[in-house]
Design an enzyme around this catalytic site. Sequence first.
Site, mmCIF file in Angstrom:
data_model
loop_
_atom_site.group_PDB
_atom_site.id
_atom_site.type_symbol
_atom_site.label_atom_id
_atom_site.label_comp_id
_atom_site.label_asym_id
_atom_site.label_seq_id
_atom_site.Cartn_x
_atom_site.Cartn_y
_atom_site.Cartn_z
ATOM 1 C CG HIS A 187 -2.083 -0.912 1.056
ATOM 2 N ND1 HIS A 187 -2.778 -1.429 2.114
ATOM 3 C CD2 HIS A 187 -2.682 -1.397 -0.051
ATOM 4 C CE1 HIS A 187 -3.742 -2.205 1.667
ATOM 5 N NE2 HIS A 187 -3.700 -2.213 0.354
ATOM 6 C CD GLU A 430 -3.481 -14.880 -23.083
ATOM 7 O OE1 GLU A 430 -2.682 -14.195 -22.442
ATOM 8 O OE2 GLU A 430 -4.655 -15.089 -22.712
ATOM 9 C CG ASP A 454 0.015 -15.697 -20.462
ATOM 10 O OD1 ASP A 454 0.802 -16.221 -19.651
ATOM 11 O OD2 ASP A 454 -1.079 -15.210 -20.136
ATOM 12 C CB CYS A 501 -3.351 -5.870 -23.948
ATOM 13 S SG CYS A 501 -3.796 -7.610 -24.011
HETATM 14 C C1 PEP Z 1 -0.557 -11.222 -21.537
HETATM 15 O O1 PEP Z 1 -0.510 -12.427 -21.321
HETATM 16 O O2 PEP Z 1 0.259 -10.618 -22.271
HETATM 17 C C2 PEP Z 1 -1.605 -10.394 -20.902
HETATM 18 C C3 PEP Z 1 -1.792 -9.141 -21.259
HETATM 19 O O3 PEP Z 1 -2.354 -10.956 -19.930
HETATM 20 P P1 PEP Z 1 -1.887 -11.276 -18.431
HETATM 21 O O4 PEP Z 1 -0.586 -10.541 -18.205
HETATM 22 O O5 PEP Z 1 -3.007 -10.783 -17.578
HETATM 23 O O6 PEP Z 1 -1.741 -12.738 -18.456
HETATM 24 MG MG MG Z 2 -2.189 -13.521 -20.443
#
Ligand code: PEP
Ligand code: MG
Length: 570
Positions: A187, A430, A454, A501
């Site tokens: 925190h 992924e 991933d 992402c």
């Molecule tokens: C990823 O796998 O790149 C992703 C964006 O998802 P997470 O990091 O939540 O697995």
């Molecule tokens: Mg992922």
Amino acid sequence: MFKGTNASAGIGIGKAAVIKEVEMVIRPDKVASVETEVQRFRGALADTVAQTTVLRDDLATKVGEKEAEIMNGHLMLLADPMLTGEIEEAIKRDSICSEYAIETTCTTYADMFASMDDELMQQRATDMRDIKTRMQQVLQGIKPVDIASLPEGSVIVAKDLTPSMTAGINPANVTGIVTELGGKTSHSAILARALEIPAVVAVSNVLDHIKDGDSIVLDGSEGVVIVNPTDIETEVYAAKRNAFLQEKKELERYIGMPTMTKDGEHIELVANIGNPDDVAKVLQYDGEGVGLFRTEFLFMDRNSMPTEEEQFEAYKKVAVGLSGKPVIIRTLDIGGDKEIPYMGLAKDENPFLGYRAIRLCLDRKEDIYRPQLRALLRASHFGQIKIMIPMITCLEEIREAKALIEEIKGELDAEGIAYNKDIQVGIMVETAAASLMADVFAKEVDFFSIGTNDLTQYTMSVDRGNEKISYLYSTFNPAVLRSIRNIITCGREAGIMVGMCGEAASDPMMIPLLLAFGLNEFSMSASAILKSRKMITEYSREELQAVADKAMSFTTAKEVEDYMKEFINQ
Ligand code: PEP
Ligand code: MG
């Protein structure tokens, strides 16, 4: 020089204000009347609640509602009848003073939380110790450390900064924070980031080496602390601080600017979020929408599943907060390593290859997936929500999820509930399987979002959290790069949007390559948006083709990284 964990970016230069809690001696003193002692405890409890409420309100006005939530957590502990009941029980049973009853009861709970291998539980242990000390201070008439009146240019040095201490900080006077304990997501680290105060945490035994008034230089981006630096060191860090502040200021220029490449192509620059309150940061940094809302956070740190209604409110809040901008909401990506105790999931032998995400959701349609999809569809009436399915490996998963969505649409129609009939449904790409099947999958969905975190793990067969083999975990490995390029090409050929992402989307060395490959959308933490916008506007896809061709001609990650480093530093 001391190394710690980089908890809040920036350079802090100033004088050490070493925070030492007044040592309290807590002994098992016997009391004459247990009734009077219980009354004494109840009085102190009420005073602590009042004190905490003031801290909470202070935090809400000074920092934000979300940060004030931490104090709500303390209030919840103080209001827990089981905890207070056990303390009173101890007073009565052993005829001991309140201080000692609090000590033993709270410590038992704190130790139990601390022994669990879970960051949230570690935090709860800190919270428990925090309220323990504050109740004891109230009983002994000790005033809490007055952090609010530290002089200008102070660097706070403490064993651990409890949330209640952090809440009192005046950011105009505190130029840095150094602690022996804590982690990136504790925190105090979160609050330091919210207050934009540079911080280095988890610096072992640093209190043995710093005295009150010592000169301190700290680099919150690198996790470095220097005590009584030389003049040259101070100069170097002062220059670094200026550069950091200058860059921050310069980047503000990019607020409100379109994200356009030099050859005039618009790129969607959007944010990754974990809960509805993060929308404020997205707007602050001028994100053009949300490219990934990790809904698993709505399911964590609670004792039961969020209801359809609760989820609907959360999704609607994000959609409305972003006033019509695209919001990609990922359905539950849980299981395996991300445990949720109340879901009753068995431990997997190989969590990352196990019962998780879409696999789990399709297996538990009635209690998990249907309520989430219903909430998403209902919220889609209030903004531009898109549904994203994680961990896809085969076509059947896509078809089954889409069939369920269609089924729910029929239900909503029958119930006369409004939703966006044209809601887009996309997938995270992924896994190695999804990448190899990208041409086929692209014909089945409205968009792709590449999850490089991933994808790198599954392509390189390397656990993303295992330090020992992290040398293998590189998005610049030619195998991963080929995979990314293939996914983008397949998506573009099918005419669907391809975004990313994973963390790679905001990596300055990766951005030129992704532009050259033809990525349409980049999704990242809100604070990285302006820097990425600046970069994107400096390139044209056209001129980057040669760079990408060269990068793809290398055969090792190291060669690609060296080349890209050289390219962006030109
Ligand atoms: C990823 O796998 O790149 C992703 C964006 O998802 P997470 O990091 O939540 O697995
Ligand atoms: Mg992922």
